[in-house]
Scaffold this motif. Structure first.
Motif, mmCIF file in Angstrom:
data_model
loop_
_atom_site.group_PDB
_atom_site.id
_atom_site.type_symbol
_atom_site.label_atom_id
_atom_site.label_comp_id
_atom_site.label_asym_id
_atom_site.label_seq_id
_atom_site.Cartn_x
_atom_site.Cartn_y
_atom_site.Cartn_z
ATOM 1 N N PRO A 24 0.796 -1.228 0.000
ATOM 2 C CA PRO A 24 0.000 0.000 0.000
ATOM 3 C C PRO A 24 0.826 1.274 0.000
ATOM 4 C CG PRO A 24 -0.915 -1.566 1.557
ATOM 5 C CD PRO A 24 0.373 -2.158 1.057
ATOM 6 N N GLU A 25 1.884 1.317 0.830
ATOM 7 C CA GLU A 25 2.689 2.541 0.899
ATOM 8 C C GLU A 25 3.429 2.803 -0.408
ATOM 9 O OE1 GLU A 25 5.021 -0.685 3.180
ATOM 10 O OE2 GLU A 25 2.943 -0.084 2.953
ATOM 11 N N ASN A 26 3.851 1.743 -1.096
ATOM 12 C CA ASN A 26 4.527 1.917 -2.389
ATOM 13 C C ASN A 26 3.561 2.452 -3.440
ATOM 14 O OD1 ASN A 26 6.800 0.916 -1.180
ATOM 15 N ND2 ASN A 26 6.818 -1.015 -2.290
ATOM 16 N N LEU A 27 2.329 1.948 -3.430
ATOM 17 C CA LEU A 27 1.334 2.413 -4.402
ATOM 18 C C LEU A 27 0.978 3.882 -4.182
ATOM 19 C CD1 LEU A 27 -1.003 -0.714 -4.438
ATOM 20 C CD2 LEU A 27 0.635 -0.033 -6.198
ATOM 21 N N VAL A 28 0.824 4.258 -2.910
ATOM 22 C CA VAL A 28 0.499 5.653 -2.596
ATOM 23 C C VAL A 28 1.660 6.561 -2.991
ATOM 24 C CG1 VAL A 28 0.050 7.286 -0.714
ATOM 25 C CG2 VAL A 28 -1.129 5.086 -0.761
ATOM 26 N N PHE A 29 2.885 6.148 -2.649
ATOM 27 C CA PHE A 29 4.037 6.980 -3.010
ATOM 28 C C PHE A 29 4.180 7.094 -4.521
ATOM 29 C CE2 PHE A 29 8.535 7.763 -3.936
ATOM 30 C CZ PHE A 29 8.648 9.007 -3.335
ATOM 31 N N ALA A 31 1.810 7.034 -6.743
ATOM 32 C CA ALA A 31 0.797 7.991 -7.201
ATOM 33 C C ALA A 31 1.249 9.423 -6.916
ATOM 34 C CB ALA A 31 -0.541 7.711 -6.530
ATOM 35 N N ASN A 32 1.816 9.645 -5.722
ATOM 36 C CA ASN A 32 2.321 10.981 -5.378
ATOM 37 C C ASN A 32 3.475 11.391 -6.289
ATOM 38 O OD1 ASN A 32 0.481 11.018 -3.279
ATOM 39 N ND2 ASN A 32 1.982 10.507 -1.706
ATOM 40 N N LEU A 33 4.353 10.440 -6.594
ATOM 41 C CA LEU A 33 5.497 10.715 -7.461
ATOM 42 C C LEU A 33 5.041 11.065 -8.882
ATOM 43 C CD1 LEU A 33 8.590 10.766 -7.675
ATOM 44 C CD2 LEU A 33 8.487 8.331 -8.228
ATOM 45 N N GLN A 34 4.059 10.337 -9.393
ATOM 46 C CA GLN A 34 3.550 10.637 -10.728
ATOM 47 C C GLN A 34 2.880 12.017 -10.769
ATOM 48 O OE1 GLN A 34 1.581 7.649 -13.089
ATOM 49 N NE2 GLN A 34 2.405 6.028 -11.778
ATOM 50 N N GLU A 35 2.146 12.341 -9.704
ATOM 51 C CA GLU A 35 1.517 13.669 -9.649
ATOM 52 C C GLU A 35 2.580 14.759 -9.590
ATOM 53 O OE1 GLU A 35 -1.517 16.334 -6.918
ATOM 54 O OE2 GLU A 35 -1.328 14.187 -6.510
ATOM 55 N N PHE A 36 3.630 14.536 -8.805
ATOM 56 C CA PHE A 36 4.736 15.487 -8.724
ATOM 57 C C PHE A 36 5.339 15.725 -10.111
ATOM 58 C CE2 PHE A 36 9.394 15.901 -8.567
ATOM 59 C CZ PHE A 36 9.524 17.111 -7.896
ATOM 60 N N ALA A 37 5.643 14.647 -10.815
ATOM 61 C CA ALA A 37 6.265 14.759 -12.141
ATOM 62 C C ALA A 37 5.363 15.507 -13.116
ATOM 63 C CB ALA A 37 6.593 13.369 -12.680
ATOM 64 N N GLN A 38 4.073 15.217 -13.070
ATOM 65 C CA GLN A 38 3.128 15.872 -13.977
ATOM 66 C C GLN A 38 3.048 17.367 -13.686
ATOM 67 O OE1 GLN A 38 1.525 14.012 -16.425
ATOM 68 N NE2 GLN A 38 1.029 15.986 -17.259
ATOM 69 N N ARG A 39 2.971 17.718 -12.424
ATOM 70 C CA ARG A 39 2.871 19.134 -12.052
ATOM 71 C C ARG A 39 4.158 19.895 -12.379
ATOM 72 N NH1 ARG A 39 -1.449 20.610 -8.231
ATOM 73 N NH2 ARG A 39 -2.817 18.801 -8.084
ATOM 74 N N VAL A 40 5.304 19.266 -12.147
ATOM 75 C CA VAL A 40 6.583 19.898 -12.497
ATOM 76 C C VAL A 40 6.634 20.154 -14.001
ATOM 77 C CG1 VAL A 40 9.082 19.536 -12.660
ATOM 78 C CG2 VAL A 40 7.892 19.090 -10.512
ATOM 79 N N SER A 41 6.148 19.202 -14.771
ATOM 80 C CA SER A 41 6.124 19.362 -16.225
ATOM 81 C C SER A 41 5.268 20.565 -16.626
ATOM 82 C CB SER A 41 5.590 18.087 -16.875
ATOM 83 O OG SER A 41 5.492 18.243 -18.269
ATOM 84 N N LEU A 75 5.187 7.779 4.788
ATOM 85 C CA LEU A 75 4.903 6.417 4.335
ATOM 86 C C LEU A 75 6.003 5.437 4.724
ATOM 87 C CD1 LEU A 75 3.514 7.312 0.810
ATOM 88 C CD2 LEU A 75 2.200 6.394 2.733
ATOM 89 N N GLY A 76 7.137 5.942 5.183
ATOM 90 C CA GLY A 76 8.240 5.077 5.598
ATOM 91 C C GLY A 76 8.945 4.404 4.434
ATOM 92 N N ILE A 77 8.942 5.041 3.289
ATOM 93 C CA ILE A 77 9.598 4.487 2.102
ATOM 94 C C ILE A 77 11.111 4.557 2.293
ATOM 95 C CG2 ILE A 77 9.922 4.728 -0.396
ATOM 96 C CD1 ILE A 77 7.079 3.906 0.384
#
Length: 90
Positions: A24-29, A31-41, A75-77
């Motif tokens: 679960p924590e990997n999936l949430v992270f 999703a957050n990482l993809q959103e970060f990349a999209q917004r930075v773009s 998330l403790g990643i």
């Protein structure tokens, strides 16, 4: 031929499939990482087009980065990189 309606959010913020270790924590992270990349773009494109000043673009990206770092920490990643799913060391 049937046309599929595309959700506006799916169009603006497409998500790639996750192929990593399914927790679960990997999936949430992810999703957050993809959103970060999209917004930075988007911010980079707005700055390149002259719609956003460079300093404002930098500040926005810096804030997004802080949010992503907080997400990773919460998330403790990466805290226990050598433990498997059962909590044992490999």
């Amino acid at each position: 031929m049937e046309r599929k309606m595309i959700d506006k959010d799916d169009f603006l913020y497409p998500r790639g499939r996750y192929y990593g270790q399914v927790k679960p924590e990997n999936l949430v992270f992810n999703a957050n990482l993809q959103e970060f990349a999209q917004r930075v773009s988007y911010i980079c494109n707005l700055e390149t087009a002259g719609k956003v000043p460079p300093e404002q673009a930098y500040d926005q990206i810096k804030e997004l980065w802080k949010n992503l770092k907080n997400s990773k920490k919460q998330l403790g990643i990466g805290e226990h990189p050598f433990e498997n799913d059962e909590g044992n060391s490999e």
